[in-house]
Design a protein around this motif. Structure first.
Motif, PDB file in Angstrom:
ATOM      1  N   TYR A  45       0.631  -1.252  -0.078  1.00 18.88           N
ATOM      2  CA  TYR A  45      -0.193   0.029   0.061  1.00 18.88           C
ATOM      3  C   TYR A  45       0.760   1.268  -0.021  1.00 18.88           C
ATOM      4  CZ  TYR A  45      -3.800  -3.384   1.216  1.00 18.88           C
ATOM      5  OH  TYR A  45      -4.679  -4.197   1.187  1.00 18.88           O
ATOM      6  N   GLY A  46       2.109   1.067  -0.122  1.00 14.83           N
ATOM      7  CA  GLY A  46       2.975   2.321  -0.150  1.00 14.83           C
ATOM      8  C   GLY A  46       3.414   2.735   1.424  1.00 14.83           C
ATOM      9  N   GLU A  47       4.251   3.790   1.552  1.00 10.80           N
ATOM     10  CA  GLU A  47       4.645   4.253   2.862  1.00 10.80           C
ATOM     11  C   GLU A  47       3.488   5.165   3.551  1.00 10.80           C
ATOM     12  OE1 GLU A  47       7.384   4.332   5.540  1.00 10.80           O
ATOM     13  OE2 GLU A  47       7.987   3.489   3.716  1.00 10.80           O
ATOM     14  N   PHE A  48       3.473   5.027   4.737  1.00 13.02           N
ATOM     15  CA  PHE A  48       2.285   5.619   5.607  1.00 13.02           C
ATOM     16  C   PHE A  48       3.059   6.837   6.548  1.00 13.02           C
ATOM     17  CE2 PHE A  48       0.417   1.421   4.704  1.00 13.02           C
ATOM     18  CZ  PHE A  48      -1.002   1.923   4.776  1.00 13.02           C
ATOM     19  N   GLY A  49       4.355   6.733   6.836  1.00  9.56           N
ATOM     20  CA  GLY A  49       4.954   7.547   7.530  1.00  9.56           C
ATOM     21  C   GLY A  49       4.840   7.103   8.958  1.00  9.56           C
ATOM     22  N   ALA A  50       5.269   8.007   9.925  1.00  8.59           N
ATOM     23  CA  ALA A  50       5.337   7.817  11.160  1.00  8.59           C
ATOM     24  C   ALA A  50       4.150   7.123  11.919  1.00  8.59           C
ATOM     25  CB  ALA A  50       5.797   8.985  11.965  1.00  8.59           C
ATOM     26  N   PRO A  51       2.951   7.576  11.914  1.00 14.42           N
ATOM     27  CA  PRO A  51       1.813   6.800  12.460  1.00 14.42           C
ATOM     28  C   PRO A  51       1.423   5.487  12.134  1.00 14.42           C
ATOM     29  CG  PRO A  51       1.101   8.567  11.073  1.00 14.42           C
ATOM     30  CD  PRO A  51       2.562   8.637  10.722  1.00 14.42           C
ATOM     31  N   HIS A  52       2.320   4.997  11.087  1.00 14.81           N
ATOM     32  CA  HIS A  52       1.953   3.657  10.617  1.00 14.81           C
ATOM     33  C   HIS A  52       2.315   2.756  11.697  1.00 14.81           C
ATOM     34  CE1 HIS A  52       2.034  -0.168   8.495  1.00 14.81           C
ATOM     35  NE2 HIS A  52       3.426  -0.239   8.735  1.00 14.81           N
ATOM     36  N   THR A  53       3.501   2.715  12.365  1.00 12.15           N
ATOM     37  CA  THR A  53       3.755   1.833  13.332  1.00 12.15           C
ATOM     38  C   THR A  53       2.934   1.766  14.740  1.00 12.15           C
ATOM     39  OG1 THR A  53       6.087   2.465  12.725  1.00 12.15           O
ATOM     40  CG2 THR A  53       5.786   1.243  14.886  1.00 12.15           C
ATOM     41  N   GLU A  54       2.529   3.120  14.977  1.00  9.67           N
ATOM     42  CA  GLU A  54       1.595   3.263  16.169  1.00  9.67           C
ATOM     43  C   GLU A  54       0.177   2.632  15.790  1.00  9.67           C
ATOM     44  OE1 GLU A  54       1.636   7.407  16.995  1.00  9.67           O
ATOM     45  OE2 GLU A  54       3.780   7.419  17.208  1.00  9.67           O
ATOM     46  N   LEU A  55      -0.289   2.876  14.712  1.00 12.84           N
ATOM     47  CA  LEU A  55      -1.373   2.288  14.392  1.00 12.84           C
ATOM     48  C   LEU A  55      -1.462   0.878  14.256  1.00 12.84           C
ATOM     49  CD1 LEU A  55      -2.897   4.581  11.530  1.00 12.84           C
ATOM     50  CD2 LEU A  55      -3.929   4.016  13.258  1.00 12.84           C
ATOM     51  N   LEU A  56      -0.171   0.247  13.810  1.00 15.93           N
ATOM     52  CA  LEU A  56      -0.193  -1.168  13.727  1.00 15.93           C
ATOM     53  C   LEU A  56      -0.222  -1.733  14.978  1.00 15.93           C
ATOM     54  CD1 LEU A  56       0.367  -3.624  11.819  1.00 15.93           C
ATOM     55  CD2 LEU A  56       2.818  -3.203  12.010  1.00 15.93           C
ATOM     56  N   ASN A  57       0.510  -1.287  15.786  1.00 15.94           N
ATOM     57  CA  ASN A  57       0.668  -1.653  17.311  1.00 15.94           C
ATOM     58  C   ASN A  57      -0.715  -1.837  17.758  1.00 15.94           C
ATOM     59  OD1 ASN A  57       3.420  -2.315  17.217  1.00 15.94           O
ATOM     60  ND2 ASN A  57       4.034   0.058  18.193  1.00 15.94           N
ATOM     61  N   HIS A  58      -1.591  -0.580  17.850  1.00 14.72           N
ATOM     62  CA  HIS A  58      -2.793  -0.520  18.356  1.00 14.72           C
ATOM     63  C   HIS A  58      -3.802  -1.527  17.931  1.00 14.72           C
ATOM     64  CE1 HIS A  58      -6.675   1.278  19.588  1.00 14.72           C
ATOM     65  NE2 HIS A  58      -7.018   1.265  18.294  1.00 14.72           N
ATOM     66  N   HIS A  59      -3.919  -1.772  16.579  1.00 14.38           N
ATOM     67  CA  HIS A  59      -4.535  -2.535  16.041  1.00 14.38           C
ATOM     68  C   HIS A  59      -4.317  -4.188  16.409  1.00 14.38           C
ATOM     69  CE1 HIS A  59      -7.314  -0.011  13.882  1.00 14.38           C
ATOM     70  NE2 HIS A  59      -6.154   0.766  13.610  1.00 14.38           N
ATOM     71  N   LEU A  60      -2.902  -4.344  16.401  1.00 14.86           N
ATOM     72  CA  LEU A  60      -2.576  -5.745  16.498  1.00 14.86           C
ATOM     73  C   LEU A  60      -2.858  -5.931  17.926  1.00 14.86           C
ATOM     74  CD1 LEU A  60       0.877  -6.036  14.907  1.00 14.86           C
ATOM     75  CD2 LEU A  60      -1.072  -7.519  14.235  1.00 14.86           C
ATOM     76  N   ASN A  61      -3.007  -5.165  19.082  1.00 20.59           N
ATOM     77  CA  ASN A  61      -3.099  -5.530  20.402  1.00 20.59           C
ATOM     78  C   ASN A  61      -4.542  -5.473  20.283  1.00 20.59           C
ATOM     79  OD1 ASN A  61      -0.317  -5.381  21.363  1.00 20.59           O
ATOM     80  ND2 ASN A  61      -0.553  -3.110  21.616  1.00 20.59           N
TER      81      ASN A  61
END
Length: 157
Positions: A45-61
Motif C-alpha cells: 500500500y505504500g509508505e504511511f509515515g510515522a503513524p503507521h507503527t503506532e496504528l499497527l501496534n494499536h490494531h494488533l493489540n
C-alpha cells in the motif's frame, strides 16, 4: 497524541483487514511477526509515515485482545481449529475412560470401612503371652526408669 495523526488515507482498507491479508499472504507455519506484517503492508500500500507503527501496534493489540488473532512466541496467528491450543493454568485433567461395552456402569464404591459379614466364621483368638515370658532377659523392668528425688539436708526423700 491527536487522532489527526493516526488517520490514514480513506482509499485504503481498514488496518484489521490489511493485517489479516498480510498474515494470509505470508503463510508462515509459526505465525507472522510484527515487522513482517509491517513490511508487507508498506510494500503493498505504500509508505504511511510515522503513524503507521503506532496504528499497527494499536490494531494488533486490539485484535489480540478480542481473540481475532493469537499471539504465540512473538508471532501472530489466525485462530483455527488445528492451531495451537491455549491451555489454562494448572495441571490438565486426566482423560476420562470410556464406559464398558456392556452399557452398564458400576455404582461408585461407598465411603468408609466396609461392613463385616455377619455370616463369616469368627476369627481365631490370639494366644496370650505369660508375664514371665514378656520380661526381657536382663531383669530390668520395661520402660523409662523412675525419677530419683534430690537429696534434702543430706537425707534422701
Amino acid at each position: 497524541m491527536a487522532t489527526e495523526e493516526l488517520t490514514k488515507p480513506s482509499s485504503l482498507p481498514p488496518y484489521p483487514q490489511m493485517i489479516m491479508e498480510a498474515i494470509d499472504a505470508v503463510k508462515e507455519a509459526d505465525g507472522t511477526n510484527k515487522s513482517t506484517i509491517s513490511q508487507y503492508i508498506v510494500a503493498k500500500y505504500g509508505e504511511f509515515g510515522a503513524p503507521h507503527t503506532e496504528l499497527l501496534n494499536h490494531h494488533l493489540n486490539a485484535m489480540k485482545d478480542s481473540s481475532e488473532l493469537l499471539f504465540v512466541k512473538n508471532n501472530y496467528l489466525r485462530p483455527t481449529s488445528d492451531g495451537p491450543v491455549k491451555r489454562g493454568r494448572g495441571r490438565p485433567p486426566k482423560p476420562r475412560e470410556a464406559p464398558p461395552a456392556g452399557g452398564g456402569v458400576a455404582p461408585p464404591r461407598p465411603r468408609g470401612r466396609p461392613k463385616k459379614d455377619p455370616n463369616a466364621p469368627p476369627a481365631p483368638k490370639k494366644a496370650k503371652i505369660s508375664a514371665a515370658a514378656a520380661t526381657p532377659p536382663s531383669g530390668r523392668p520395661r520402660g523409662r526408669p523412675k525419677k530419683v528425688q534430690p537429696l534434702q539436708n543430706g537425707v534422701e526423700a
